[in-house]
Each structure stands twice: as structure tokens, then as C-alpha cells.
Scaffold this motif. Structure first.
Motif, PDB file in Angstrom:
ATOM      1  N   GLU A  51       0.845  -1.191   0.000  1.00  0.00           N
ATOM      2  CA  GLU A  51       0.000   0.000   0.000  1.00  0.00           C
ATOM      3  C   GLU A  51       0.885   1.247   0.000  1.00  0.00           C
ATOM      4  O   GLU A  51       1.790   1.377   0.812  1.00  0.00           O
ATOM      5  CB  GLU A  51      -0.887  -0.005   1.246  1.00  0.00           C
ATOM      6  N   GLN A  52       0.587   2.132  -0.929  1.00  0.00           N
ATOM      7  CA  GLN A  52       1.380   3.360  -1.027  1.00  0.00           C
ATOM      8  C   GLN A  52       0.995   4.321   0.084  1.00  0.00           C
ATOM      9  O   GLN A  52      -0.178   4.449   0.425  1.00  0.00           O
ATOM     10  CB  GLN A  52       1.142   4.016  -2.390  1.00  0.00           C
ATOM     11  N   GLN A  53       2.002   4.984   0.657  1.00  0.00           N
ATOM     12  CA  GLN A  53       1.736   5.844   1.804  1.00  0.00           C
ATOM     13  C   GLN A  53       2.419   7.195   1.693  1.00  0.00           C
ATOM     14  O   GLN A  53       3.460   7.337   1.032  1.00  0.00           O
ATOM     15  CB  GLN A  53       2.224   5.151   3.086  1.00  0.00           C
TER      16      GLN A  53
ATOM     17  N   SER B 268       6.284   6.782   0.105  1.00  0.00           N
ATOM     18  CA  SER B 268       6.758   5.399   0.112  1.00  0.00           C
ATOM     19  C   SER B 268       7.314   4.983  -1.249  1.00  0.00           C
ATOM     20  O   SER B 268       7.970   3.949  -1.357  1.00  0.00           O
ATOM     21  CB  SER B 268       5.619   4.458   0.515  1.00  0.00           C
ATOM     22  N   ILE B 269       7.046   5.777  -2.279  1.00  0.00           N
ATOM     23  CA  ILE B 269       7.547   5.466  -3.616  1.00  0.00           C
ATOM     24  C   ILE B 269       8.116   6.733  -4.239  1.00  0.00           C
ATOM     25  O   ILE B 269       7.911   7.834  -3.724  1.00  0.00           O
ATOM     26  CB  ILE B 269       6.438   4.924  -4.536  1.00  0.00           C
TER      27      ILE B 269
ATOM     28  N   THR C 126       7.926   9.601  -6.712  1.00  0.00           N
ATOM     29  CA  THR C 126       6.830  10.268  -7.389  1.00  0.00           C
ATOM     30  C   THR C 126       7.272  11.648  -7.836  1.00  0.00           C
ATOM     31  O   THR C 126       8.068  12.300  -7.156  1.00  0.00           O
ATOM     32  CB  THR C 126       5.593  10.391  -6.479  1.00  0.00           C
TER      33      THR C 126
ATOM     34  N   ARG D 291      12.479  11.203  -2.130  1.00  0.00           N
ATOM     35  CA  ARG D 291      11.060  10.917  -1.866  1.00  0.00           C
ATOM     36  C   ARG D 291      10.506  11.800  -0.752  1.00  0.00           C
ATOM     37  O   ARG D 291       9.892  11.315   0.206  1.00  0.00           O
ATOM     38  CB  ARG D 291      10.863   9.441  -1.525  1.00  0.00           C
TER      39      ARG D 291
ATOM     40  N   PHE E 125      -0.334   8.624  -7.926  1.00  0.00           N
ATOM     41  CA  PHE E 125       0.139   7.250  -8.052  1.00  0.00           C
ATOM     42  C   PHE E 125      -0.713   6.536  -9.077  1.00  0.00           C
ATOM     43  O   PHE E 125      -1.949   6.634  -9.052  1.00  0.00           O
ATOM     44  CB  PHE E 125       0.046   6.544  -6.694  1.00  0.00           C
TER      45      PHE E 125
END
Lengths: 110, 114
Positions: free
Chosen positions: A1-3, A26-27, A29, A68, A91
Motif C-alpha cells: 500500500e502506497q503511503q 513510500s515510492i 513520485t 522521496r 500514483f
């Protein structure tokens, strides 16, 4: 799950002080937005800042994609700046979505 | 100038009853439209988005559905409300696709399910 993580959760300032709000993802972007949520709930877009530094009046946002993270600097705070500041990242995985952090509650005291 | 209107402003509904929330955007043609939900004290979550009339994509499953019957109208509904549906519902629009453009939000609808 992206956070999306925001810090601090709350911040109390004296009028005219500066504020620094942080957001981490968390990713990787390159789609970052900052919003202000008024006490009644309405969202106001502050800055769309996919990378680098963007300024709008007393607000300055810096986004570092490779780390990030994104930050929002509010200079010379005013009582009317009180409210909740939200950052969000775009996302895409099949469907596209804007993922929000839980916000920083800012209170500016006279 | 473009305006975004949501109705109703607030609702108190019983568990199991139907719900319909509306959103209209005036002054912009072919906007991208979005529904968001925020539980009290919770994080804002995107529920649906639509890039054209008749087409809606679901992002989060909350036993809700959405429709776009007109270019400027976005409807959120369910036939049976749950307690967990309580919260704040926001509609938004943008011209650019996804997060390539700023999103503009409506005033929101507060829903309390009892």
C-alpha cells in the motif's frame, strides 16, 4: 500500500514565526501537491510542485524526487494560516489516484 | 469563472437507507472529476474518478457507486448505507489528467449515518 507520511502532526507557532512542514513518500513520485484544509473542511490547493522549488506568496515548497520527500515553508505566519496542511502524491497502478497524508495541524497564536 | 457546487450540504441518514450526493461544475467543459471521502479525524481517500461522460473508475471499494450522467455532473450513491459511510465527502475537478494539473475542490457534504 502506497503511503504518505507528514510531520509534525501538529505545530503551534507565535504569529510572525516561520513554519516548516515535511512530507515523505513510500515510492518515487514526481506528482506532489500541497493543500490547505479549512476548519470547516474545504480544501484549497496551495502548490503543485512535482520537483524543485516553487513559491507562492509566503509559501515555498521544495520537492526532492530522489529522496522521496517534499517540504512546505510558511514564512511570517499569520493567525489566519491556522488549519490543516495536507500533502498528496499521484500514483498510477491500473487506475490513477491521489494519495493524501494525514496532515499537519497548524495553530498560530497571537 | 468556474464554480463547483455540492449537494446536500449535510445529511443525517439511517443505516440501510439509500444515499445520493451530487456535484456540478459550471464554467468548464470536459473536466476530470473526482470523489473523495474523509472519515472524522481520518485521512482523505480518493473513491472514484471520471474523465468523460458515462465513464467512472473506482479507486477504493466502500460499497458506494458513482455515475457521470452529464459532462458537468458527478453523482455518488448507494442503495444501503452503512455506519462506516459517515464522514465528509468532497468532489473535485481538474483540466489536466490525473495529477498533471491542480485539483479544485467543492465545499463538501457531511454525512452522518445512525
Amino acid at each position: 500500500e502506497q503511503q504518505v507520511q507528514q510531520s509534525p502532526a501538529s505545530l503551534v507557532l507565535q504569529e510572525a514565526e516561520n513554519a516548516e512542514l515535511q512530507c515523505s513518500f513510500s515510492i518515487f513520485t514526481n506528482q506532489v501537491q500541497w493543500f490547505y484544509q479549512r476548519p470547516g473542511g474545504r480544501l484549497v490547493s496551495l502548490l503543485y510542485n512535482p520537483s524543485g522549488t516553487k513559491q507562492s506568496g509566503r509559501l515555498t515548497s521544495t520537492t526532492v524526487i530522489k529522496e522521496r520527500r517534499s517540504s512546505l515553508h510558511i514564512s511570517s505566519s499569520q493567525i489566519t494560516d491556522s488549519g490543516t496542511y495536507l500533502c498528496a502524491m499521484g500514483f498510477s497502478s491500473g487506475s490513477w489516484q491521489l494519495i493524501f497524508g494525514s496532515g499537519t495541524q497548524l495553530t498560530v497564536m497571537p | 469563472a468556474q464554480t463547483i457546487h455540492q449537494w446536500p450540504v449535510a445529511e443525517i441518514k439511517a443505516v440501510g437507507s439509500p444515499l445520493s450526493l451530487g456535484c456540478t461544475i459550471k464554467g468548464k467543459s470536459s473536466p476530470n472529476l473526482y470523489w473523495y471521502w474523509q472519515a472524522t479525524g481520518g485521512t482523505l481517500q480518493q473513491l472514484f474518478y471520471s474523465i468523460t461522460v458515462g465513464q467512472v473508475e473506482s479507486v477504493v471499494q466502500l460499497n458506494l457507486s458513482a455515475s457521470r450522467p452529464k459532462d458537468d455532473q458527478f453523482i455518488l450513491s448507494t442503495e444501503k448505507l452503512l455506519l462506516s459511510h459517515s464522514g465528509f465527502y468532497l468532489c473535485a475537478w481538474s483540466l489536466g489528467w490525473g495529477n498533471q494539473d491542480t485539483q479544485y475542490f467543492g465545499p463538501g457534504t457531511r454525512l452522518l449515518v445512525l
